[in-house]
Scaffold this motif. Structure first.
Motif, short mmCIF file in Angstrom:
data_model
loop_
_atom_site.label_atom_id
_atom_site.label_comp_id
_atom_site.label_asym_id
_atom_site.label_seq_id
_atom_site.Cartn_x
_atom_site.Cartn_y
_atom_site.Cartn_z
N ALA A 198 30.10 36.62 53.10
CA ALA A 198 30.29 37.05 51.50
C ALA A 198 31.83 37.55 51.40
CB ALA A 198 29.53 38.27 51.30
N LEU A 199 32.50 37.62 52.34
CA LEU A 199 33.71 38.24 52.12
C LEU A 199 34.70 36.71 52.05
CD1 LEU A 199 34.35 41.14 54.76
CD2 LEU A 199 34.49 41.17 52.09
N LEU A 200 34.16 35.85 52.95
CA LEU A 200 34.77 34.50 52.94
C LEU A 200 34.74 33.83 51.47
CD1 LEU A 200 36.23 32.22 54.55
CD2 LEU A 200 34.02 31.56 55.27
N ILE A 201 33.45 33.93 51.02
CA ILE A 201 33.29 33.13 49.90
C ILE A 201 34.29 33.73 48.59
CG2 ILE A 201 31.61 32.86 47.85
CD1 ILE A 201 29.25 32.70 50.01
N LEU A 202 34.13 35.27 48.49
CA LEU A 202 35.09 35.85 47.58
C LEU A 202 36.36 35.32 47.80
CD1 LEU A 202 35.30 37.83 45.34
CD2 LEU A 202 35.47 39.66 47.27
N TYR A 203 36.96 35.32 48.98
CA TYR A 203 38.31 34.89 49.19
C TYR A 203 38.49 33.37 48.83
CZ TYR A 203 42.50 32.79 51.78
OH TYR A 203 43.36 32.25 52.07
N LEU A 204 37.56 32.46 48.85
CA LEU A 204 37.64 31.07 48.65
C LEU A 204 37.76 31.13 47.04
CD1 LEU A 204 35.72 29.55 51.12
CD2 LEU A 204 38.22 29.27 51.14
N VAL A 205 36.58 31.93 46.34
CA VAL A 205 36.94 31.59 44.98
C VAL A 205 37.88 32.27 44.16
CG1 VAL A 205 35.69 32.61 42.74
CG2 VAL A 205 34.20 31.97 44.85
N ILE A 206 38.61 33.49 44.82
CA ILE A 206 39.71 34.04 44.26
C ILE A 206 40.90 33.17 44.44
CG2 ILE A 206 41.46 35.94 44.34
CD1 ILE A 206 38.78 36.57 42.97
N ASP A 207 40.92 32.50 45.76
CA ASP A 207 42.10 31.55 46.05
C ASP A 207 42.24 30.53 45.38
OD1 ASP A 207 44.13 30.74 48.31
OD2 ASP A 207 42.92 29.34 48.74
N ASN A 208 41.00 29.89 44.91
CA ASN A 208 41.19 28.88 43.87
C ASN A 208 41.24 29.01 42.52
OD1 ASN A 208 40.01 25.99 45.32
ND2 ASN A 208 39.17 27.68 46.39
N MET A 209 41.38 30.34 42.15
CA MET A 209 41.40 30.77 40.80
C MET A 209 42.62 30.99 40.32
SD MET A 209 39.63 31.99 38.09
CE MET A 209 39.61 32.84 36.74
N PRO A 210 43.15 30.15 39.14
CA PRO A 210 44.44 30.58 38.60
C PRO A 210 44.86 31.82 38.15
CG PRO A 210 43.54 28.27 38.11
CD PRO A 210 42.38 28.94 38.62
N GLY A 211 45.53 32.50 38.60
CA GLY A 211 45.59 33.79 38.25
C GLY A 211 45.03 34.92 39.00
N GLY A 212 44.39 34.42 40.06
CA GLY A 212 43.75 35.42 40.80
C GLY A 212 42.98 36.43 40.48
N ILE A 213 42.77 37.63 40.78
CA ILE A 213 41.96 38.77 40.74
C ILE A 213 42.34 39.08 39.31
CG2 ILE A 213 43.27 40.47 41.78
CD1 ILE A 213 39.54 40.31 41.63
#
Length: 531
Positions: A191-206
Motif C-alpha cells: 500500500a505504501l508503495l502504491i501511494l508513493y508511485l501515485v504521488i510521484d506521478n502526480m504533477p504538484g505532488g501531495i
C-alpha cells in the motif's frame, strides 16, 4: 494476453510456492485437533495481533476502500473510527469469558444458555457470513488479476483458491497465523508503495491531491445531521461499532485466536495491537483512493479505457462503438471506482513492483480466506457434525473432518465469488451481506451474556421477531410503488443495528414482563384467599 512481465510472474510464483511451503512445514506439527484448531495455546500476543490485523486488512480493504474513496468520499473511514470502542468492550467482557470457558467454538455457550436451536442458528449465521466474506474477497482478487493477466475471473479464482486450500488444509491455524504475520507486513508495504508511485506521478505532488480533494469534497466523513436514511457519519459509526463488536466478540475467526494465546492478557493485547495498526492503515487506503482521483482529474484521458470497458460490460454485445462511448461519458466515478487501482497498476507501475503489489493483494486475500476456512471447518466439526451426527469422534476422524470442511468451505466460497461477478462495489456488497447475517447472531449472543435470567422461549420469540425485522429491512425496498409505504425507510447499514437491538431489547422486555407477572401473582392469590 498477460500484462505482467516475466519478473513479476516470477515474484508472484515464488510467493505462492512460499505460502504452500509454510503449510507443508506446519503440517508436521498437526498431530491432533487441538493443535490444528488452537495451536495448543502457544502463540505470542503480538503475532496474534498482526494476524487479526491481516484478517481485517482483506482485499476488500485493499481494493474496495480506494475504490470507495475514489467514487465518493471518506465516509467509510468512520467504520475504522468505531473500532477502539468495540475493542474495549471485547477486551473487557468477551476475552475473559471465552478464555474461562476453554471451548474452541464461540457458540457452545448459546446451547447451554438457550438450547440447541440458539447454537445452530448462530452457526448458520456465521457460516453464511463467511461465505459472503470469502466470496467477496475472491471476487476482489479476481477483479485485479484479470486486469493484469487477461485471464477470466473464474480461472483466477480457481487457481488462487486451490493454493489457499492446500496451505490451509496442511498447516492449520498455526500456519494461518504465522503466514498472516508475514502477509500483514507485505500488504502494508504494498500500500505504501502504491501511494508513493501515485504521488510521484502526480504533477504538484501531495499539495495538488489535497487541493483537488477539497475542491470535490473527497475528504468528507459524511453528514452530521440526525438522518438515518443516508450514509451519514452516525449511520456508519453505528454500523461499524456493531460489526466490529460482532467481529471481536462473536466471530469464530477472532474467538479462535484468543484460544491460541498464551494467556488472557496476551489475547487482550492482540486486539489492541490490531486496532493500533489497522486504524492508520485504513486511512492510508483512503488517501490512496483520493490520490488516484486527483491523478485522473489531472489526466482524464488516462481513465477513458476503464470507462469504456465498464460501459461495454453493461451494454448488450450488439452495442455499437458510439453507444458504448456515449454510455461511458455518463458514468460516475462510483461506477468504476473498484477498477481504478488495477488500471493504475497495469499502466504506471514498473516491472518487479507489480509483482510485489500483486503479492500484497494476494496476501490480503489469502489471509482472510484461509482464516475463514479454518474457522468455518472448526465450527462445522464442533457445532454441527460433532453435535448432531457423531459426538464421539476419534482424533484421526476429527482431523479428517477438519480437512474436508476446509476444502468444502473453500469451494463454496469460490462459487460465491463467481456469483458476484458484475457487482458495482465489492465493499458495498460485503457490508450489506455481513450486516444482514451478523445482526441476529450478535443480538442473541448479547442477550445470552448480559441477561442471565432471560429464558429459552423468551430468547426464541425475540429472535424470531428480530429475524422478521431483518428480512423486512432487507427486502422491503424492492416492493412495488403500490406498497411504497411498507418499505424500510432507513439506510441498509442500519440493518445490523436495528436487528441486533430488536433481539436484545425484546429479550429483556419479555423477561421483565414475566417477572412482573410472577411478582403480581402472590398479591392476587392473597386477595382471593381473603375474599
Amino acid at each position: 494476453m498477460s500484462n505482467l512481465r516475466v519478473l513479476d510472474l516470477i515474484i508472484i510464483a515464488l510467493y505462492l510456492v512460499a505460502m504452500i511451503a509454510v503449510g507443508v512445514y506446519f503440517s508436521r506439527k498437526n498431530g491432533n485437533p487441538e493443535q490444528y484448531s488452537s495451536a495448543s495455546g502457544m502463540i505470542p500476543g503480538w503475532a496474534i495481533g498482526l494476524s487479526i490485523y491481516a484478517t481485517f486488512l482483506s482485499s476488500n480493504t485493499f481494493l474496495g476502500v480506494p475504490g470507495k474513496a475514489f467514487g465518493t468520499n471518506w465516509n467509510a473511514l468512520v467504520f475504522s473510527i468505531s473500532m477502539p470502542l468495540a475493542a474495549w468492550v471485547a477486551v473487557r467482557y468477551f476475552v475473559p469469558f471465552y478464555r474461562s470457558t476453554g471451548e474452541i467454538s464461540a457458540y457452545t455457550h448459546l446451547e447451554r444458555r438457550f438450547g440447541s436451536w440458539a447454537r445452530t442458528y448462530a452457526v448458520v449465521c456465521f457460516l453464511l457470513t463467511q461465505l459472503a466474506r470469502i466470496g467477496s474477497i475472491f471476487f476482489g482478487i479476481a477483479l485485479t488479476l484479470q486486469a493484469l493477466t487477461g485471464f477470466s475471473m473464474e480461472l483466477i479464482m480457481l487457481v488462487t483458491g486451490i493454493c489457499i486450500i492446500v496451505y490451509t488444509v496442511l498447516g492449520g491455524i498455526e500456519a494461518v497465523i504465522w503466514t498472516e504475520v508475514v502477509q500483514g507486513i507485505i500488504k502494508t508495504f504494498g500500500a505504501l508503495l502504491i501511494l508513493y508511485l501515485v504521488i510521484d506521478n502526480m504533477p504538484g505532488g501531495i499539495a495538488k491531491v489535497i487541493a483537488i480533494g477539497q475542491q470535490h469534497d473527497k475528504f468528507s466523513l459524511g453528514g452530521l445531521g440526525p438522518d438515518f436514511t443516508q450514509s451519514t457519519f452516525w449511520v456508519v459509526l453505528l454500523y461499524g461499532f456493531f460489526i466490529n463488536l460482532n467481529n471481536f466478540g462473536v466471530d469464530q475467526n477472532y474467538v479462535q485466536r484468543y484460544h491460541t494465546a498464551e494467556s488472557a492478557k496476551q489475547a487482550a493485547k492482540s486486539i489492541w495491537l490490531c486496532v493500533l495498526i489497522y486504524v492508520p492503515a485504513s486511512l492510508l487506503f483512503f488517501v490512496i483512493g483520493s490520490s488516484l482521483y486527483a491523478y485522473y482529474q489531472v489526466h482524464p484521458e488516462l481513465i477513458e479505457a476503464v470507462k469504456l470497458k465498464v460501459a461495454a460490460e453493461r451494454l448488450p454485445l450488439t452495442a455499437t462503438v458510439a453507444q458504448i462511448t456515449q454510455a461511458a461519458a455518463q458514468l460516475q466515478p462510483s461506477d468504476y471506482g473498484d477498477k481504478v487501482m488495477p488500471h493504475f497498476m497495469v499502466t504506471k507501475i514498473p516491472p518487479g513492483f507489480v509483482g510485489l503489489i500483486v503479492s500484497a493483494i494476494l496476501s490480503a486475500a489469502m489471509s482472510t480466506i484461509s482464516s475463514g476456512m479454518n474457522a468455518s471447518a472448526t465450527v462445522f466439526t464442533a457445532d454441527i457434525y460433532g453435535r448432531y451426527f457423531r459426538p464421539n469422534l476419534s482424533g484421526r476422524q476429527t482431523m479428517r473432518l477438519l480437512h474436508l470442511g476446509t476444502v468444502v468451505v473453500g469451494l463454496l466460497g469460490m462459487g460465491t465469488g463467481i456469483a458476484m461477478i458484475g457487482v458495482k462495489s465489492v465493499l458495498d456488497v460485503w457490508w450489506e451481506l455481513s450486516g444482514i447475517f451478523a445482526a441476529g447472531m450478535l443480538g442473541l449472543f448479547l442477550l445470552a451474556v448480559i441477561s442471565r435470567q432471560t429464558s429459552n422461549h423468551e430468547a426464541l420469540t425475540a429472535t424470531i421477531i428480530g429475524v422478521l425485522v431483518i428480512l423486512w429491512m432487507t427486502f422491503s425496498p424492492n416492493l412495488s410503488e403500490s406498497y411504497a409505504a411498507l418499505r424500510n425507510p432507513l439506510h441498509k447499514s442500519m440493518i445490523i443495528v436495528v436487528g441486533t437491538l430488536t433481539i436484545f431489547l425484546l429479550g429483556l422486555l419479555f423477561n421483565r414482563l414475566r417477572k412482573s407477572r410472577v411478582e403480581a401473582r402472590p398479591a392476587e392469590e392473597f386477595k382471593q384467599s381473603v375474599y
